[in-house]
Design a protein around this motif. Structure first.
Motif, PDB file in Angstrom:
ATOM      1  N   HIS A 136       0.926  -1.325  -0.218  1.00  0.00           N
ATOM      2  CA  HIS A 136       0.012  -0.078   0.023  1.00  0.00           C
ATOM      3  C   HIS A 136       0.779   1.253  -0.023  1.00  0.00           C
ATOM      4  CE1 HIS A 136      -3.597  -2.550   0.655  1.00  0.00           C
ATOM      5  NE2 HIS A 136      -4.242  -1.682   0.503  1.00  0.00           N
ATOM      6  N   GLN A 137       1.979   1.149  -0.312  1.00  0.00           N
ATOM      7  CA  GLN A 137       2.981   2.334  -0.689  1.00  0.00           C
ATOM      8  C   GLN A 137       2.546   3.022  -2.095  1.00  0.00           C
ATOM      9  OE1 GLN A 137       4.798   3.643   1.997  1.00  0.00           O
ATOM     10  NE2 GLN A 137       3.905   1.746   3.002  1.00  0.00           N
ATOM     11  N   ALA A 138       2.310   4.181  -2.168  1.00  0.00           N
ATOM     12  CA  ALA A 138       1.887   4.873  -3.207  1.00  0.00           C
ATOM     13  C   ALA A 138       2.947   4.741  -4.170  1.00  0.00           C
ATOM     14  CB  ALA A 138       1.564   6.389  -3.066  1.00  0.00           C
ATOM     15  N   LEU A 139       2.459   4.525  -5.392  1.00  0.00           N
ATOM     16  CA  LEU A 139       3.201   4.451  -6.775  1.00  0.00           C
ATOM     17  C   LEU A 139       3.111   5.793  -7.569  1.00  0.00           C
ATOM     18  CD1 LEU A 139       2.749   0.781  -7.978  1.00  0.00           C
ATOM     19  CD2 LEU A 139       4.826   1.792  -6.900  1.00  0.00           C
ATOM     20  N   TYR A 140       1.941   6.114  -7.523  1.00  0.00           N
ATOM     21  CA  TYR A 140       1.636   7.484  -8.296  1.00  0.00           C
ATOM     22  C   TYR A 140       0.070   7.914  -8.048  1.00  0.00           C
ATOM     23  CZ  TYR A 140       2.100  11.027 -11.872  1.00  0.00           C
ATOM     24  OH  TYR A 140       2.366  12.320 -12.571  1.00  0.00           O
ATOM     25  N   PHE A 141      -0.249   9.063  -8.233  1.00  0.00           N
ATOM     26  CA  PHE A 141      -1.281   9.800  -8.111  1.00  0.00           C
ATOM     27  C   PHE A 141      -1.607  10.599  -9.305  1.00  0.00           C
ATOM     28  CE2 PHE A 141       0.074   9.473  -3.678  1.00  0.00           C
ATOM     29  CZ  PHE A 141      -1.152   8.977  -2.925  1.00  0.00           C
ATOM     30  N   SER A 142      -2.738  10.490  -9.888  1.00  0.00           N
ATOM     31  CA  SER A 142      -3.000  11.267 -11.166  1.00  0.00           C
ATOM     32  C   SER A 142      -4.518  11.718 -11.400  1.00  0.00           C
ATOM     33  CB  SER A 142      -2.853  10.467 -12.428  1.00  0.00           C
ATOM     34  OG  SER A 142      -2.891  11.317 -13.617  1.00  0.00           O
ATOM     35  N   ALA A 179       6.643  19.652   8.523  1.00  0.00           N
ATOM     36  CA  ALA A 179       7.341  20.806   8.587  1.00  0.00           C
ATOM     37  C   ALA A 179       8.520  20.923   7.538  1.00  0.00           C
ATOM     38  CB  ALA A 179       8.239  20.894  10.172  1.00  0.00           C
ATOM     39  N   ALA A 180       8.951  19.942   7.196  1.00  0.00           N
ATOM     40  CA  ALA A 180      10.147  19.676   6.026  1.00  0.00           C
ATOM     41  C   ALA A 180       9.270  20.411   4.639  1.00  0.00           C
ATOM     42  CB  ALA A 180      10.669  18.449   5.821  1.00  0.00           C
ATOM     43  N   TYR A 181       8.346  20.039   4.581  1.00  0.00           N
ATOM     44  CA  TYR A 181       7.516  19.881   3.163  1.00  0.00           C
ATOM     45  C   TYR A 181       7.669  21.456   2.490  1.00  0.00           C
ATOM     46  CZ  TYR A 181       3.738  19.599  -0.412  1.00  0.00           C
ATOM     47  OH  TYR A 181       3.146  19.684  -1.683  1.00  0.00           O
ATOM     48  N   PRO A 182       7.475  22.533   3.183  1.00  0.00           N
ATOM     49  CA  PRO A 182       7.391  24.040   2.402  1.00  0.00           C
ATOM     50  C   PRO A 182       8.962  24.286   2.205  1.00  0.00           C
ATOM     51  CG  PRO A 182       6.139  24.097   4.562  1.00  0.00           C
ATOM     52  CD  PRO A 182       7.075  22.566   4.446  1.00  0.00           C
ATOM     53  N   THR A 183      10.007  23.316   2.575  1.00  0.00           N
ATOM     54  CA  THR A 183      11.210  23.613   2.349  1.00  0.00           C
ATOM     55  C   THR A 183      11.765  23.161   1.030  1.00  0.00           C
ATOM     56  OG1 THR A 183      12.302  21.860   3.491  1.00  0.00           O
ATOM     57  CG2 THR A 183      11.821  23.636   4.872  1.00  0.00           C
ATOM     58  N   TRP A 184      10.865  22.384   0.407  1.00  0.00           N
ATOM     59  CA  TRP A 184      11.324  21.430  -0.868  1.00  0.00           C
ATOM     60  C   TRP A 184      10.681  22.271  -1.946  1.00  0.00           C
ATOM     61  CZ3 TRP A 184       8.587  16.542   1.435  1.00  0.00           C
ATOM     62  CH2 TRP A 184       9.494  16.115   2.344  1.00  0.00           C
ATOM     63  N   LEU A 198       2.488  14.672  -4.304  1.00  0.00           N
ATOM     64  CA  LEU A 198       3.402  14.244  -5.166  1.00  0.00           C
ATOM     65  C   LEU A 198       4.848  14.808  -5.020  1.00  0.00           C
ATOM     66  CD1 LEU A 198       2.112  14.305  -8.866  1.00  0.00           C
ATOM     67  CD2 LEU A 198       2.538  12.343  -7.334  1.00  0.00           C
ATOM     68  N   ARG A 199       4.807  15.970  -4.310  1.00  0.00           N
ATOM     69  CA  ARG A 199       6.190  16.492  -3.642  1.00  0.00           C
ATOM     70  C   ARG A 199       6.864  15.713  -2.658  1.00  0.00           C
ATOM     71  NH1 ARG A 199       6.324  22.436  -1.391  1.00  0.00           N
ATOM     72  NH2 ARG A 199       4.728  22.818  -3.034  1.00  0.00           N
ATOM     73  N   PHE A 200       6.060  14.732  -1.649  1.00  0.00           N
ATOM     74  CA  PHE A 200       6.567  14.095  -0.839  1.00  0.00           C
ATOM     75  C   PHE A 200       7.380  12.796  -1.630  1.00  0.00           C
ATOM     76  CE2 PHE A 200       3.622  15.677   1.979  1.00  0.00           C
ATOM     77  CZ  PHE A 200       4.227  15.968   3.073  1.00  0.00           C
ATOM     78  N   MET A 201       6.650  12.275  -2.885  1.00  0.00           N
ATOM     79  CA  MET A 201       7.285  11.354  -3.592  1.00  0.00           C
ATOM     80  C   MET A 201       8.375  11.650  -4.271  1.00  0.00           C
ATOM     81  SD  MET A 201       3.736   9.506  -4.458  1.00  0.00           S
ATOM     82  CE  MET A 201       4.473   8.052  -5.299  1.00  0.00           C
ATOM     83  N   GLU A 202       8.369  12.967  -4.850  1.00  0.00           N
ATOM     84  CA  GLU A 202       9.500  13.520  -5.551  1.00  0.00           C
ATOM     85  C   GLU A 202      10.692  13.675  -4.836  1.00  0.00           C
ATOM     86  OE1 GLU A 202       8.495  15.732  -9.154  1.00  0.00           O
ATOM     87  OE2 GLU A 202       6.826  16.289  -8.116  1.00  0.00           O
ATOM     88  N   ASN A 203      10.590  13.693  -3.272  1.00  0.00           N
ATOM     89  CA  ASN A 203      11.644  13.832  -2.352  1.00  0.00           C
ATOM     90  C   ASN A 203      11.920  12.673  -1.553  1.00  0.00           C
ATOM     91  OD1 ASN A 203      12.625  16.918  -1.920  1.00  0.00           O
ATOM     92  ND2 ASN A 203      10.380  17.040  -2.658  1.00  0.00           N
ATOM     93  N   GLY A 204      11.500  11.421  -2.259  1.00  0.00           N
ATOM     94  CA  GLY A 204      11.984  10.010  -1.714  1.00  0.00           C
ATOM     95  C   GLY A 204      11.378   9.810  -0.430  1.00  0.00           C
ATOM     96  N   ARG A 205       9.994  10.477  -0.119  1.00  0.00           N
ATOM     97  CA  ARG A 205       9.267  10.125   1.093  1.00  0.00           C
ATOM     98  C   ARG A 205       8.307   9.072   0.749  1.00  0.00           C
ATOM     99  NH1 ARG A 205      11.067  13.597   5.212  1.00  0.00           N
ATOM    100  NH2 ARG A 205      12.929  14.637   4.378  1.00  0.00           N
ATOM    101  N   SER A 206       7.891   8.179   1.912  1.00  0.00           N
ATOM    102  CA  SER A 206       6.961   7.318   1.854  1.00  0.00           C
ATOM    103  C   SER A 206       5.399   7.724   1.976  1.00  0.00           C
ATOM    104  CB  SER A 206       7.117   6.115   2.783  1.00  0.00           C
ATOM    105  OG  SER A 206       6.258   5.154   2.648  1.00  0.00           O
TER     106      SER A 206
END
Length: 266
Positions: free
Chosen positions: A164-170, A204-209, A223-231
């Motif tokens: 159940h780890q996300a692969l993609y959202f669209s 807290a980290a999200y707005p810094t990316w 998708l910003r989480f996923m593009e930064n390697g977060r689960s």
């Protein structure tokens, strides 16, 4: 687990300006604003320490305070609700184990979606963010496909792995299927429910990316989480006979009102 629900709301939506203040009539014919209906949905969730509306607009602030909501004023520069939730959590002094982003355009979100979401994040220590997914029946899938055929940006779909780890959202309907489904059939498509539960450090980290290309193309903040390697954990939830739809376009107003009448929601 100490849970904060933040309902981010902005007036200057590109696709639907003033959307949080749009009135929706329930079963009795009484009209309540979208933001009030979302706040009322949050009040039904058990195990929550606090519910706040986060906005940058005085019109939304005044309307929310008039129906009894606590309001946190946030920057007008944020691009999405996750950034607004991060500021709201910081303004409130932090201290919550889980922050839930209940977006202000999802008034039909039943309480168990959020309760299951919080429990799913608690039980998955490797996940930093969790979001609900709901398997589409044929009627919902056809609604998503109709939006795309009409050139409307409607609901979001999700695909995920066996854990159940996300692969993609669209905002396209994925995965593609050429099959035809009867009205009550389950389909292989999962509707993404626009709610998120975050661990505070990840929030807290999200707005810094920086905004990545996939987030920019799809207009999907997760998708910003996923593009930064977060689960990102996808928590499957059950409709239990309830309709679910979000208010994305003006054409969705009569659809939501019809659903509320059918479910007896005032």
């Amino acid at each position: 687990m100490s849970v904060l629900i933040v309902i981010p709301a902005r007036y200057a939506s590109t696709r639907y300006p003033g959307k949080p203040l749009v009135g929706l009539k329930g079963a009795s014919g009484q009209s309540r604003s979208l933001i009030e209906r979302s706040w009322r949905a949050a009040q039904e969730v058990t195990g929550v320490a606090r519910v706040v509306v986060a906005t940058d607009d005085d019109r939304i602030k005044d309307a929310a305070e008039a129906f009894g909501a606590e309001v946190v004023m946030t920057s007008p520069d944020w691009m999405n609700g996750t950034e607004r939730c991060a500021e709201a959590h910081a303004v409130l002094g932090g201290g919550y184990d889980t922050v839930v982003n209940l977006q202000g355009d999802a008034p039909l979100t039943p309480h168990w979606f959020i309760e299951d979401l919080v429990n799913g994040l608690r039980d998955a220590p490797q996940a930093e963010i969790a979001t609900p997914v709901l398997r589409c029946d044929a009627a919902t899938l056809n609604g998503l496909l109709d939006d795309r055929k009409a050139g409307r940006v409607g609901g979001t779909t999700a695909v995920f792995d066996t854990a159940h780890q996300a692969l993609y959202f669209s905002k396209e309907v994925i995965p593609f299927s050429s099959a035809t489904y009867a009205d009550d059939d389950e389909t292989p498509v999962f509707h993404h429910v626009g709610v998120y539960a975050y661990r505070p450090d990840a929030l807290a980290a999200y707005p810094t990316w920086a905004t990545g290309p996939l987030e920019r193309l799809e207009g999907l903040e997760q998708l910003r989480f996923m593009e930064n390697g977060r689960s990102v954990l996808c928590v499957e939830v059950a409709a239990k006979g309830r309709h679910f739809w979000e208010l994305n376009n003006p054409q969705d107003v009569p659809k939501l009102e019809r659903m509320m009448v059918e479910m007896g929601i005032d």
